[in-house]
Design an enzyme around this catalytic site. Structure first.
Site, PDB file in Angstrom:
ATOM      1  N   GLU A  49     -11.046  38.031  -3.648  1.00 40.12           N
ATOM      2  CA  GLU A  49      -9.979  37.400  -2.677  1.00 40.12           C
ATOM      3  C   GLU A  49      -9.723  36.188  -2.396  1.00 40.12           C
ATOM      4  OE1 GLU A  49     -11.728  40.055  -2.432  1.00 40.12           O
ATOM      5  OE2 GLU A  49     -10.522  41.858  -2.428  1.00 40.12           O
ATOM      6  N   PHE A 111     -13.563  53.815   6.880  1.00 43.93           N
ATOM      7  CA  PHE A 111     -13.834  53.141   5.883  1.00 43.93           C
ATOM      8  C   PHE A 111     -13.019  52.080   5.641  1.00 43.93           C
ATOM      9  CE2 PHE A 111     -13.657  53.008   1.143  1.00 43.93           C
ATOM     10  CZ  PHE A 111     -14.976  52.351   0.899  1.00 43.93           C
ATOM     11  N   GLN A 112     -13.495  51.059   5.084  1.00 41.03           N
ATOM     12  CA  GLN A 112     -12.820  49.613   5.053  1.00 41.03           C
ATOM     13  C   GLN A 112     -11.909  49.364   6.002  1.00 41.03           C
ATOM     14  OE1 GLN A 112     -11.391  49.854   0.659  1.00 41.03           O
ATOM     15  NE2 GLN A 112     -13.519  49.098  -0.070  1.00 41.03           N
ATOM     16  N   LYS A 161      -1.647  51.755   5.779  1.00 32.39           N
ATOM     17  CA  LYS A 161      -1.308  52.553   4.748  1.00 32.39           C
ATOM     18  C   LYS A 161      -0.225  53.541   4.742  1.00 32.39           C
ATOM     19  CE  LYS A 161      -3.418  55.362   0.852  1.00 32.39           C
ATOM     20  NZ  LYS A 161      -4.491  55.192   0.134  1.00 32.39           N
ATOM     21  N   MET A 473     -23.084  15.450  -1.704  1.00 30.78           N
ATOM     22  CA  MET A 473     -22.545  14.590  -0.444  1.00 30.78           C
ATOM     23  C   MET A 473     -23.590  14.847   0.542  1.00 30.78           C
ATOM     24  SD  MET A 473     -20.316  12.558   0.872  1.00 30.78           S
ATOM     25  CE  MET A 473     -18.808  12.429   0.380  1.00 30.78           C
TER      26      MET A 473
END
Lengths: 565, 160
Positions: A49, A111-112, A161, A473
């Protein structure tokens, strides 16, 4: 007509002109994906993502349109945070749509489930949780409006949802533009004209605002008419042509000697669309000590934040530069040659004394040499994305950009792993342009999985890895400020990048000697598909000039020679 | 620059999360909110937030600019030194004894306070006033045995 939430969402996205969504499906957004299945909006399936957000960000930077991201709840949403913060720091317009557990489950550790609105509150321009289907359409339109208006930025919309499954009505809404309607204040424009007329040592300092505000043409008009040399922050590179004789290069920590000297000695600094980041100013008390400072910016909170402006002007930089140009034109303003000669001659002296340089070698590849060759072979026409670190600074120094929106880099946040997924967004926007990601061996591994995305989308992106086997760096800082204690910057084990590239379906090429650089670049750049080029470069090369953190910008380390002025 | 207590009055949307956004602007930059008062305005779509914070002038200017950038914030006014009327409510619970009763009554009287409730040997007193006024009241009551106290934080309103 009654529509499902997911349908309303898609209709609203279409209404906003979204042509491509970068995303990754999951349980909470399955209804949206089901709707996408039927619709003709392009969807780019990334492999992580974070890659989706960077890709949308790259797309937004080169097109000027709002980038759009769609991910699922919980881990999907949490993975977007670095990408969102990157866009926030560089004022890039994005709308990030995250799935959320059903409203009844919010707050139950379902969940999630993650409170993504809470997590992203400080790194979005605004964010929304849509709890009612009635608010859905309006919220989507508002999100796009906020993302693109005024100083742009990322906006997140959290979509439970059950709201996606509910049915409701949809009416397209349009929002009035709240951006400062900048009819520039005439007295201020007159005053700037006077300042320009009186100044003997003026400098224009431009930033990302000039690119975001599409003010490049007005900037060029102003600089050329008034013969004012131009320096630009990392974010503003490309707004003024890198090949122009008035171009000074980038100022600041790794800026050119002459840009830093010009700022330190100028009597007038016209800053446009920049925010005086610490990497640009060095020690603020010593920044442009002799100059009257004009600061033009669309965001009032940028003005007098780090540097106190003598002439603060809030507004759209294109409109303001245009007003100045029009006034100069009306008054037939010209700079007398002799008024600038001394200043421009001084700058030329600085340029000759200490140009950007490096010690060429017959044995090892110098990273700067790779960038120079890349510039020559592409004739400066490529769109360059970068990762973060030495690769980014060398790209900014040694590739000259003549057009805005052709240098795509994470300036404010400095996000390693940005460049490659950003290149995917760029190449999606411009399938026919040559897109090159300049990378380090550390950065590229942070989102290397997106090679699969590039192959799936058949994107002919070229990756140039400046491979020194170090986190270069940080190693440079350890060398210069920590007595060479290379704590955890030596990447002792590296994958075989060529084989890795081939495993994904890229062409893989490698150069280990200076004479191989040009052939490898030629072969790689002319290949019609995606290519990864692994350049084994000098391990302990440093980026110079360098201003020590906290030092004034006229005190630079210039490689082997230490020079203080 | 010299630091002092500034009072900001904000007109904001009356929605969830707005207070968190406002608090985040200060908290995210490491600035403490000294007092905070929030309630819906006469128009229930909006709330008024009155907060105080100890800053120097240049920092308070930066905070104001950041607050007004929030999408849910409509107006930010620095009402410090504008002659705005400011009040705070103090509640104090005291344990009453034969010895302190008379003194407490005297103090309540002199601070224009009143007893809100009294049962058995406990009483709760309310006093309103400006911040310093309440501080003096607390100082006076302390020796007589304060059990607990609560303050609302400052509410303030411009005079015109």
């Amino acid at each position: 007509m009654k529509l499902k939430g997911a349908q309303i969402l898609i209709q609203a996205l279409k209404q906003e002109g979204v042509k491509v969504i970068f995303g990754y499906p999951g349980g909470a957004v399955i209804d949206i994906y089901d709707e996408l299945y039927r619709e003709n909006i392009k969807h780019v399936l990334v492999r992580h993502e974070q890659g989706a957000v960077h890709a949308a960000d790259g797309y937004a930077r080169v097109t000027g349109q709002v980038g759009c991201v769609l991910v699922t709840s919980g881990p999907g949403a949490a993975n977007t945070v670095t990408g969102i913060a990157t866009a926030y720091m560089d004022s890039i317009p994005l709308v990030v749509l995250t799935g959320q557990v059903p409203t009844a489950l919010i707050g139950t550790d379902a969940f999630q489930e993650v409170d993504i609105v809470g997590i992203t509150r400080p790194c979005t321009k605004h964010n929304f949780l849509v709890k009612r289907i009635e608010d859905l359409g309006k919220t989507i339109h508002e999100a796009f409006h906020i993302a693109r208006s005024g100083r742009p930025g990322p906006v997140l919309v959290d979509l439970p949802k059950d709201v996606m499954q509910a049915t409701g009505d949809y009416e397209p809404v349009s929002f009035p533009d709240h951006a400062p309607k900048s009819s520039p204040v005439p007295s201020q424009i007159f005053y700037i004209k006077d300042l320009i007329a009186q100044s003997r040592r003026p400098v224009l300092l431009t930033g990302g605002g000039v690119i975001l505000g599409r003010a490049s043409e007005e900037l060029r008009r102003l600089a050329r008419r008034t013969m004012i040399p131009v320096t630009s922050t990392l974010m503003g590179i490309g707004a003024f042509p890198g090949s122009d004789s008035l171009w000074l290069g980038m100022p600041g920590m790794h800026g050119t000697y002459y840009a830093n000297m010009a700022i330190s000695h100028c009597d007038l600094l016209i800053a446009v669309g920049c925010r005086f980041d610490d990497r640009v100013t060095g020690k603020v008390d010593h920044f442009a000590p002799e100059a009257k400072i004009v600061h033009i910016d669309i965001d009032p909170s940028s003005i007098n934040k780090n540097v106190i402006a003598d002439v603060p002007i809030v507004g759209d930089c294109k409109a303001i530069l245009k007003a100045i140009n029009d006034l100069l034109e009306k008054d037939n303003f010209t700079v007398k040659e002799e008024e600038r000669t001394e200043w421009l001659r001084q700058i030329d002296t600085w340029k000759t004394e200490n140009p950007l340089s490096y010690c060429q070698s017959d044995e090892v590849i110098k990273p700067q040499f790779v960038i120079q060759k890349l510039y020559e072979l592409t004739r400066g026409k490529a769109i360059i994305t970068t990762e973060v670190g030495q690769n980014q600074m060398w790209a900014a120094q040694f590739y000259l950009f003549d057009e805005p929106n052709t240098f795509v880099t994470s300036g404010g946040l400095g996000t390693m792993g940005y460049g490659f997924p950003a290149a995917i967004g760029v190449q999606i926007a411009f399938p026919d342009r040559l897109v090159v990601d300049i990378a380090g061996d550390g950065s590229i591994q942070m989102n290397i999985q997106e090679m699969a995305t590039a192959i799936q989308e058949m994107l002919p992106i070229k990756i140039v890895i400046l491979n020194n086997g170090y986190l270069g760096m940080v190693r440079q800082w350890q060398q210069l400020f920590y007595e060479k204690r290379y704590s955890q910057t030596d990447m002792t084990y590296q994958p075989d990048f060529v084989k890795l590239a081939e495993a994904y379906g890229f062409m893989g090429l490698r150069a280990t000697k200076p004479e191989e650089v040009e052939p490898v670049l030629k072969k790689g750049l002319s290949h019609p598909g995606p290519v990864l080029m692994d350049f084994r470069v000098a391990r302990e090369e440093c980026v110079y000039p360098m201003v020590r953190p906290g030092a004034p910008i006229h005190e630079m380390t210039l490689g082997s020679r230490e020079m203080t002025n | 620059m010299e630091k002092k207590e500034y009072t900001l009055s904000l007109l904001v949307n009356n929605k969830p999360d707005v207070l968190a956004r406002v608090a985040g602007v200060l908290g995210g930059r490491g600035y403490n909110i000294e007092t905070l008062c929030v309630d819906a305005t006469l128009d229930p779509r909006y709330s008024k937030i009155v907060l105080t914070t100890i800053q120097d002038k240049s920092t308070i200017n930066k905070i104001e600019k950041q607050l007004i950038k929030l999408h849910d914030v409509h107006k930010v006014t620095d009402i410090t030194d504008t002659g705005a009327v400011s009040r705070e409510l103090l509640l104090v619970r005291m344990k009453l004894t034969e010895k302190n009763k008379a003194d407490i009554a005297l103090i309540i009287n002199s601070f224009n306070g009143r007893v809100v409730t009294m049962n058995g040997d406990h009483c709760v007193i309310e006093i309103t006033g400006e911040k310093e006024f309440l501080e003096r009241a607390i100082e006076s009551l302390k020796p007589l045995g304060i059990e607990d106290s609560a303050r609302t934080g400052i509410v303030a309103l411009e005079r015109y």
